[in-house]
Each structure stands twice: as structure tokens, then as C-alpha cells.
Design a protein around this motif. Structure first.
Motif, mmCIF file in Angstrom:
data_model
loop_
_atom_site.group_PDB
_atom_site.id
_atom_site.type_symbol
_atom_site.label_atom_id
_atom_site.label_comp_id
_atom_site.label_asym_id
_atom_site.label_seq_id
_atom_site.Cartn_x
_atom_site.Cartn_y
_atom_site.Cartn_z
ATOM 1 N N ARG A 87 0.735 -1.142 0.004
ATOM 2 C CA ARG A 87 -0.030 -0.114 -0.035
ATOM 3 C C ARG A 87 0.619 1.174 -0.199
ATOM 4 O O ARG A 87 0.145 2.405 -0.209
ATOM 5 C CB ARG A 87 -0.987 -0.010 1.193
ATOM 6 N N SER A 88 2.079 1.089 0.658
ATOM 7 C CA SER A 88 2.910 2.360 0.512
ATOM 8 C C SER A 88 4.419 2.223 0.602
ATOM 9 O O SER A 88 4.925 0.962 0.571
ATOM 10 C CB SER A 88 2.562 3.347 1.950
ATOM 11 N N VAL A 89 5.390 3.031 -0.137
ATOM 12 C CA VAL A 89 6.576 3.033 -0.181
ATOM 13 C C VAL A 89 7.047 4.304 0.285
ATOM 14 O O VAL A 89 6.721 5.409 -0.065
ATOM 15 C CB VAL A 89 7.037 2.808 -1.820
ATOM 16 N N ALA A 90 8.341 4.127 0.733
ATOM 17 C CA ALA A 90 8.940 5.392 1.355
ATOM 18 C C ALA A 90 10.354 5.232 1.432
ATOM 19 O O ALA A 90 10.869 4.309 1.893
ATOM 20 C CB ALA A 90 8.346 5.926 2.993
ATOM 21 N N SER A 102 2.253 -3.144 3.944
ATOM 22 C CA SER A 102 1.427 -4.197 3.048
ATOM 23 C C SER A 102 0.032 -4.701 3.872
ATOM 24 O O SER A 102 0.034 -4.587 5.079
ATOM 25 C CB SER A 102 2.289 -5.324 2.768
ATOM 26 N N HIS A 103 -0.731 -5.232 3.001
ATOM 27 C CA HIS A 103 -2.178 -5.798 3.640
ATOM 28 C C HIS A 103 -1.816 -7.051 4.411
ATOM 29 O O HIS A 103 -2.636 -7.699 4.850
ATOM 30 C CB HIS A 103 -3.250 -6.053 2.471
ATOM 31 N N ASP A 104 -0.560 -7.434 4.288
ATOM 32 C CA ASP A 104 -0.041 -8.884 4.981
ATOM 33 C C ASP A 104 0.201 -8.600 6.374
ATOM 34 O O ASP A 104 0.684 -9.137 7.079
ATOM 35 C CB ASP A 104 1.090 -9.674 4.407
ATOM 36 N N ASN A 125 -2.029 -5.838 13.780
ATOM 37 C CA ASN A 125 -3.069 -6.984 13.628
ATOM 38 C C ASN A 125 -4.083 -6.552 12.527
ATOM 39 O O ASN A 125 -5.361 -6.869 12.524
ATOM 40 C CB ASN A 125 -3.869 -7.306 14.680
ATOM 41 N N GLY A 126 -3.766 -6.276 11.276
ATOM 42 C CA GLY A 126 -4.355 -5.801 10.291
ATOM 43 C C GLY A 126 -3.613 -5.237 9.230
ATOM 44 O O GLY A 126 -2.487 -5.223 9.276
ATOM 45 N N TRP A 127 -4.344 -4.814 8.088
ATOM 46 C CA TRP A 127 -3.664 -4.088 6.757
ATOM 47 C C TRP A 127 -2.967 -2.874 7.304
ATOM 48 O O TRP A 127 -3.458 -2.094 8.308
ATOM 49 C CB TRP A 127 -4.640 -3.655 6.129
ATOM 50 N N VAL A 128 -1.461 -2.867 7.076
ATOM 51 C CA VAL A 128 -0.838 -1.574 7.176
ATOM 52 C C VAL A 128 -0.830 -0.692 6.066
ATOM 53 O O VAL A 128 -0.491 -1.184 4.995
ATOM 54 C CB VAL A 128 0.665 -1.990 7.712
ATOM 55 N N PHE A 129 -1.409 0.482 6.097
ATOM 56 C CA PHE A 129 -1.593 1.495 4.986
ATOM 57 C C PHE A 129 -0.350 2.345 4.768
ATOM 58 O O PHE A 129 -0.249 2.526 3.664
ATOM 59 C CB PHE A 129 -2.814 2.210 5.350
#
Length: 216
Positions: A87-90, A102-104, A125-129
Motif C-alpha cells: 500500500r505504500s513505499v517510502a 502491506s495488507h499482509d 493485527n491488520g492491513w498496514v496502510f
């Protein structure tokens, strides 16, 4: 009599024509310098430019992130390892590391030069945005919409330093320039600022240690 004033409650006459609208800003057509396409198998969810301006990173639902050279306009490498959408890159401030959220439920730190995974940050404990570096590159802040928390991580060790909960899911989190505060964006329409100095001892890092932060 004919010279009497009109009652105060009578409506004022409306102008026969509406007032002219201010001129709109002119449309400027900016030419596209370069298009990168065909390297991801699914939609691109995020992009980031390196601080040097020489590299471009892309995140995709195909579970990967790509690195492109703007000097050669070519694909340099693909970062593979996530089990769900990225979901994101930095980039880190020195452009040596790339963080992917990630959604993992994880954040992965990658060596930009080699493409190797340096470490995986686990605790959500869930998707990381999103995941973003502090200005000095020593810490990273992540946000999850699913578990309604943001976490601060030590980049060198991968240890979770603190967690702060939100009343609803979080879509973004950023450090202030001096690293003393974190600002978060949530799905319930709130932007909140958190003071690092309000950290209190306790759990809350999903097994990674650290403490919880109070909102400001």
C-alpha cells in the motif's frame, strides 16, 4: 400616502442579472516526461521519489514494489516478499532503505542497492496502510486501518518502541520534522497530533515491547 416608506418586511427586489463570475484560472497543459507501465501485474497503489531525485519507487496490489532509475528511465529491480497488496513505499532520508507497508500486516525494510530484505516489522493485527521514516532515519512510523493503531519502530533493531490507539482506523501517519510528534489521519475524519513526550510504560506493541502514547 404615495410618499410613505415601504414596510421593512417587504423583500428587496432581486437584480435582473446575476453578478458576473470571476474569471477562472487558465488551464495549463503540462507534458508528461515519462510513463512507466507494464511492469506490475495489478494497479499501482503508491509512488515515492528518492531524496536524490534519481529513483522512483512504486507499490502495487500484485504484492511487489518496483524501483526505477530516472537517469535511464528503466526498471532497476523488483522487491518481492509480501504476501498481499503493498500500500505504500517510502525512502529513508539517505535513500539506502525502502520501507513498504502491506495488507499482509507487516512493514518490510529493503536495501535499495541490493534489493534484499533487511528486516520485517511485525506487530500490527491488520492491513498496514503506510510507513514513513523520521527525519533522521532512525525511526519509522506505521499506521493500520484494521487494528486502529499507529506504531513507532526502531529502524536499526526492528523493535517496536511505542503504540498509540485511535478510535477508528488510520490511513496515514507522519513524524514532525524534529521527531517529537506524530500526526495521524483516520477514517472517521480526524487528524490527530500525538506527543512523543507523553509515552507511558506498558505493552501495546504486539509483543515488540515499548509503550503507548497519549493523544494531543
Amino acid at each position: 400616502s404615495s410618499g410613505a416608506a415601504a414596510p421593512a418586511d417587504l423583500p428587496l427586489p432581486r437584480p435582473s442579472h446575476p453578478p458576473p463570475r470571476p474569471p477562472s484560472a487558465p488551464t495549463v497543459n503540462i507534458p508528461c516526461m515519462k510513463t512507466f507501465q507494464g511492469d506490475h501485474a495489478s494497479p499501482i497503489t503508491a509512488v515515492a521519489l528518492s531524496h536524490s531525485g534519481l529513483l522512483l519507487a512504486t507499490a502495487s496490489r500484485d504484492h511487489t514494489a518496483n524501483l526505477y532509475s530516472l537517469a535511464t528511465n528503466s526498471l532497476v529491480r523488483t522487491f518481492k516478499g509480501h504476501l498481499d497488496a503493498v500500500r505504500s513505499v517510502a525512502f529513508s532520508p539517505d535513500d539506502r532503505l525502502l520501507a513498504t507497508a502491506s495488507h499482509d500486516d507487516t512493514v518490510t525494510l529493503w536495501d535499495v542497492d541490493s534489493g534484499n530484505s533487511v528486516r520485517t516489522l511485525e506487530g500490527h493485527n491488520g492491513w498496514v496502510f503506510t510507513a514513513n521514516f523520521s527525519a533522521d532515519g532512525k525511526q519509522l512510523v506505521s499506521a493500520s486501518s484494521a487494528d486502529k493503531t499507529s506504531k513507532i519502530w526502531d529502524v536499526a533493531s526492528g523493535r517496536c518502541l511505542a503504540t498509540f490507539p485511535a478510535p477508528n482506523g488510520l490511513f496515514d501517519a507522519r513524524f514532525s520534522p524534529d521527531g517529537s510528534r506524530v500526526v495521524t489521519a483516520s477514517r472517521d475524519g480526524y487528524a490527530e497530533i500525538w506527543e512523543r513526550s507523553s509515552s507511558r510504560s506498558g505493552g501495546g506493541c504486539g509483543g515488540g515491547g515499548g509503550g503507548e502514547l497519549g493523544g494531543g
